[in-house]
Enzyme design. Structure first.
Site, mmCIF file in Angstrom:
data_model
loop_
_atom_site.group_PDB
_atom_site.id
_atom_site.type_symbol
_atom_site.label_atom_id
_atom_site.label_comp_id
_atom_site.label_asym_id
_atom_site.label_seq_id
_atom_site.Cartn_x
_atom_site.Cartn_y
_atom_site.Cartn_z
ATOM 1 N N TRP A 182 0.855 -1.186 0.000
ATOM 2 C CA TRP A 182 0.000 0.000 0.000
ATOM 3 C C TRP A 182 0.897 1.245 0.000
ATOM 4 C CZ3 TRP A 182 -0.367 4.027 3.559
ATOM 5 C CH2 TRP A 182 -1.391 4.943 3.296
ATOM 6 N N ASP A 350 -15.560 9.557 -0.297
ATOM 7 C CA ASP A 350 -16.162 8.899 0.869
ATOM 8 C C ASP A 350 -16.764 9.921 1.844
ATOM 9 O OD1 ASP A 350 -16.750 6.996 2.741
ATOM 10 O OD2 ASP A 350 -14.683 6.315 3.018
ATOM 11 N N ARG A 426 -10.686 -2.528 8.112
ATOM 12 C CA ARG A 426 -10.523 -1.064 8.210
ATOM 13 C C ARG A 426 -11.512 -0.463 9.223
ATOM 14 N NH1 ARG A 426 -11.825 3.479 3.554
ATOM 15 N NH2 ARG A 426 -10.500 5.089 4.457
ATOM 16 N N ASP A 464 -14.564 1.764 -4.926
ATOM 17 C CA ASP A 464 -13.450 1.467 -4.024
ATOM 18 C C ASP A 464 -13.610 0.068 -3.416
ATOM 19 O OD1 ASP A 464 -11.155 1.987 -2.574
ATOM 20 O OD2 ASP A 464 -11.904 3.827 -1.656
ATOM 21 N N ASN A 466 -11.717 -1.663 0.098
ATOM 22 C CA ASN A 466 -10.656 -1.421 1.076
ATOM 23 C C ASN A 466 -10.448 -2.535 2.096
ATOM 24 O OD1 ASN A 466 -9.698 1.310 0.341
ATOM 25 N ND2 ASN A 466 -11.833 1.843 0.688
ATOM 26 N N CYS A 512 -10.761 1.661 -7.813
ATOM 27 C CA CYS A 512 -9.856 2.053 -6.739
ATOM 28 C C CYS A 512 -9.913 0.926 -5.721
ATOM 29 C CB CYS A 512 -10.338 3.363 -6.128
ATOM 30 S SG CYS A 512 -9.377 3.859 -4.706
ATOM 31 N N ASP A 534 -2.663 5.418 -3.220
ATOM 32 C CA ASP A 534 -3.064 6.477 -2.284
ATOM 33 C C ASP A 534 -1.901 7.418 -2.020
ATOM 34 O OD1 ASP A 534 -5.643 5.732 -2.049
ATOM 35 O OD2 ASP A 534 -5.438 4.709 -0.123
#
Ligand code: DGJ
Length: 734
Positions: A182, A350, A426, A464, A466, A512, A534
């Site tokens: 990441w 977001d 997350r 996205d 995550n 993403c 990112d």
């Protein structure tokens, strides 16, 4: 996957090589795969290389008999070697023995792309395999995959089902692959292939390109080079878990394998069912990696990227500007600011739904948070229209949080093993929805479809993802199909995307996944671009975008101007350098314009205006990589040239500021028309005095023979100088 159109059979120019072997060519304009099909043995891969002009038997005769390699090795006789397919029969027999089961066939579509199929069947058991080779002549790319069918009355179990394999010989073969993590995506690794097995894999379950990548270059003539040497490029088109293997023996023999990762993924193939592996795309260049990349770029744009032949709008994304602190006035101000700077699209990231004030709640509760946005999405699209920009929105549809209404109502929709506690990601609460479940697929399609149908002015979606799969288990799949979860998740996602695309073909969608977690051609069919990382630090982006450019065209790479100190590295990079780097890709902004000075906004306005003048060259043109950030030459340089060679854009970035350090300050250009004359104009100029060649005309030949000497620091007033220097030169044919 884009389908072939209206296939017409063409006659096979197959030849008899020996007593019983037929040579089946799969041809592009410049390259050829030749498969040897014997009537009573498994087919062999006789040749992959430059198109054989004249008698195909040359390719077969040049190789020693013993060098013939199975085109698709299966686990069966001689099980000591590596294989691509392993099947357990209902009686427990773990071997396969495939022989031809009919005539190879080649059909062509109106684009000139041809599909060659080679039908095979087990000598004894009712299992058949079709090998497919889809050739894109203009792009010099060949896709291969296998269809495995159970023609029997009982299920069989597949424990390995790879897309394709490629034998090759070289006494000095190198592999170029990407690795990272990441915020550090797209790092380049070059290594010599030595005896043994090299494995590249990803088992994230959701995002498969943060770390390793499912694409490689295999250089056959020693260390990889941009403009020389034989290079095979390979890209697996799969968004899920994958494994690439290179097996090297002790006398220059190598075999490359690529496919879905078999770990914990056994598949029960039911009577009458066909399992199609993902495709493996191959390209061949006799002129180094640069040409192999350009082949992939053309093929990607033409066949595997949504809207891949259209230039893209310049956007401002709200994330690094306001993070979760979204409200109507801030969104409206950002729309106005990007419009004032000449941008064309505003994307709200977001934080707009549920009670999403941080990352610990609300995924799945896709209703507008009216505390923040009292006039809903409609209020925002109205604002965008008034300000003359398009509107885009962020979603993360494959996920939920344990702190959400969706999870409270449907705890059985998340990925979770029986008798285990959920594992959260997350924000301490994120969970992955079980896309093997058709109800979950319908929920996602319905959510996105409703959003886009109710708000027809949404022009762009940032999609996205995550979290990885944090525990193996489906609450939907039966006990005897738990091992199919990873594959069924990705089949579910593909079906969701295809349904959304069918209903909303014009919407642009960005893949993403915590940054660059979805840079893979298996996912990109339904997406327009991916978010590279990112990490928006321009200096670090030079490396990430360079690495990814090996396989992906610039138009696929979101590349945004962001604030300083950078929010990930805290590096302070001058605005010009940040703009210049962003302009090497799909230019956008990731910043709060209200935090910029009027002068900075003016500079960005100028950069955006200039980019509009040549974005077709960057996004649709041919890339030439000149000086690599991974070679420590103190500078990085690349250029794009339009297909008609009318225009070029040349970039140069100083990356080492040690005084008097040797510096690649005069890279020879590439790709221009040697006979043409090009006028040179500096873009985003900040120097007090112009470059000596500003406005001057050079022949393409001179620029390619000699390059132009870069002024390696900016000519600025004392006190305004920094340790950064970059140049963008526009080249226009006269
Ligand atoms: C991760 C993405 O990579 C970011 O750009 C941003 O969209 C955040 N997610 C939002 O949560």
């Amino acid at each position: 996957m884009k389908k072939l159109l209206a296939l017409t059979a063409i006659s096979l120019p197959a030849l008899i090589a020996g007593a019983s072997q037929r040579l089946v060519p799969v041809s592009t304009f410049n390259t050829q795969i030749i498969i040897g099909v014997d009537s009573a043995a498994a087919p062999s891969l006789v040749y992959y290389g430059p198109a054989v002009r004249g008698d195909l038997r040359q390719a077969a005769l040049a190789a020693l008999q013993g060098e013939r390699q199975a085109a698709y090795p299966v686990y069966g006789n001689y099980p000591e070697g590596e294989s691509a397919l392993s099947v357990t029969m209902p009686d427990g027999n773990m071997t396969l023995d495939l022989i031809p089961a009919g005539e190879p066939k080649t059909e062509c579509d109106h684009n000139g792309n041809s599909l060659t199929t080679i039908p095979l069947a087990d000598r004894h058991y009712p299992v058949s395999v079709t090998l497919n080779y889809l050739a894109y002549p203009k792009e010099d790319v060949i896709e291969t995959w296998a269809d495995i069918t159970n023609n029997g009355k009982k299920p069989v179990t597949m424990t390995r089902f790879e897309s394709g394999t490629l034998p090759f010989r070289s006494d000095n073969a190198w592999m170029t692959s990407l690795y990272g993590t990441w915020a550090n995506e797209g790092r380049v690794n070059n290594e010599r292939l030595t005896p043994g097995m090299k494995v590249i894999q990803n088992k994230d379950g959701v995002r498969n390109s943060h770390t390793s990548h499912a694409e490689v270059f295999l250089s056959l003539d020693g260390k990889p080079a941009e403009t020389s040497g034989r290079v095979i490029g390979a890209a697996l088109l799969y968004g899920g878990n994958y494994r690439l293997r290179t097996v090297t023996d002790d006398h220059g023999g190598h075999r490359f394998f690529a496919g879905i990762h078999p770990d914990e993924s056994a598949w029960k193939l039911m009577p009458g069912e066909t399992f199609s592996t993902p495709r493996l795309a191959l390209t061949y260049s006799a002129n180094g990696m640069g040409e192999a990349s350009r082949n992939f770029h053309r093929w990607g744009r033409n066949y595997h990227l949504a809207h891949g032949t259209e230039v893209n709008p310049i956007l401002l994304n709200s994330w690094e500007g306001v993070y979760f602190n979204i409200d109507e006035p801030k969104m409206a101000a950002m729309m106005q600011d990007i419009a004032d700077m000449g941008g064309e699209l505003f994307v709200m990231d977001d934080g707009w739904f549920g009670r999403r004030d941080d990352d610990s709640s609300s995924l799945g509760d896709w209703e507008v948070d009216t505390r923040k946005l009292p006039h809903g999405i409609k209020g925002l699209t109205d604002e965008a229209r008034r300000r003359g920009v398009k509107f885009g929105i962020w979603v993360e549809p494959e996920m939920t949080n344990s702190n959400s209404r969706l999870y409270r109502e449907h705890p059985d929709w998340v990925i979770k093993a029986a008798n285990r506690d959920i594992v959260e990601g997350r924000g301490g609460t994120q969970l992955v929805l079980d896309l093997s479940n058709p109800k979950v697929q319908d929920f996602i399609v319905n959510m996105v479809d409703t959003l886009l149908t109710n708000n027809p002015e949404i022009a762009y979606v940032k999609w996205d993802a995550n979290a990885p799969v944090m525990q193996h288990g489906s609450q939907y799949l039966p006990a005897d199909r738990q091992s199919e979860l990873s594959i069924r998740f990705h089949r579910g996602l593909t079906s969701v995307m295809e349904r959304i695309r069918a209903a909303h073909p014009d919407v642009a969608i960005q893949a993403c996944a915590s940054g660059g977690g979805r840079a893979n051609y298996g996912i990109l069919d339904n997406f327009d671009e991916f978010w590279v990382s990112d990490n928006t630090d321009a200096f670090q982006r030079l490396g990430a975008q360079w690495g990814l450019s090996y396989f992906f065209p610039a138009m696929a790479m979101g590349s945004h101007i962001s604030a300083v100190p950078n929010h990930t590295t805290f590096r302070i990079v001058p605005l010009k350098f940040r703009c210049d780097v962003a302009m090497t890709g799909r230019l956008g902004m990731e910043i709060q314009p209200r935090d910029m000075s009027a002068q900075e906004r003016d500079f960005c306005k100028g950069a955006i205006g200039a980019y509009k003048g040549f974005r077709d060259v960057v996004q649709l043109g041919d890339l030439y990589r000149l000086v690599s950030p991974f070679d420590n030459r103190g500078a990085v340089s690349l250029m794009y040239v339009s297909p008609d060679k009318q225009k070029g854009v040349f970039y140069w970035f100083r990356t080492n500021n040690d005084y008097s350090a040797p510096l690649a300050s005069r890279p020879a250009m590439q790709g221009l028309d040697p006979e043409a004359s090009y006028k040179v104009t500096e873009v985003n100029r900040i120097d007090l005095t112009p470059l000596p060649y500003e406005g001057e005309v050079f022949t393409g030949r001179f620029l390619m023979d000699n390059g132009l000497e870069m002024r390696t620091s900016h000519d600025l007033e004392w006190g305004k100088k920094t340790d950064y220097c970059s140049r963008v030169l526009l080249l226009e044919k006269q």
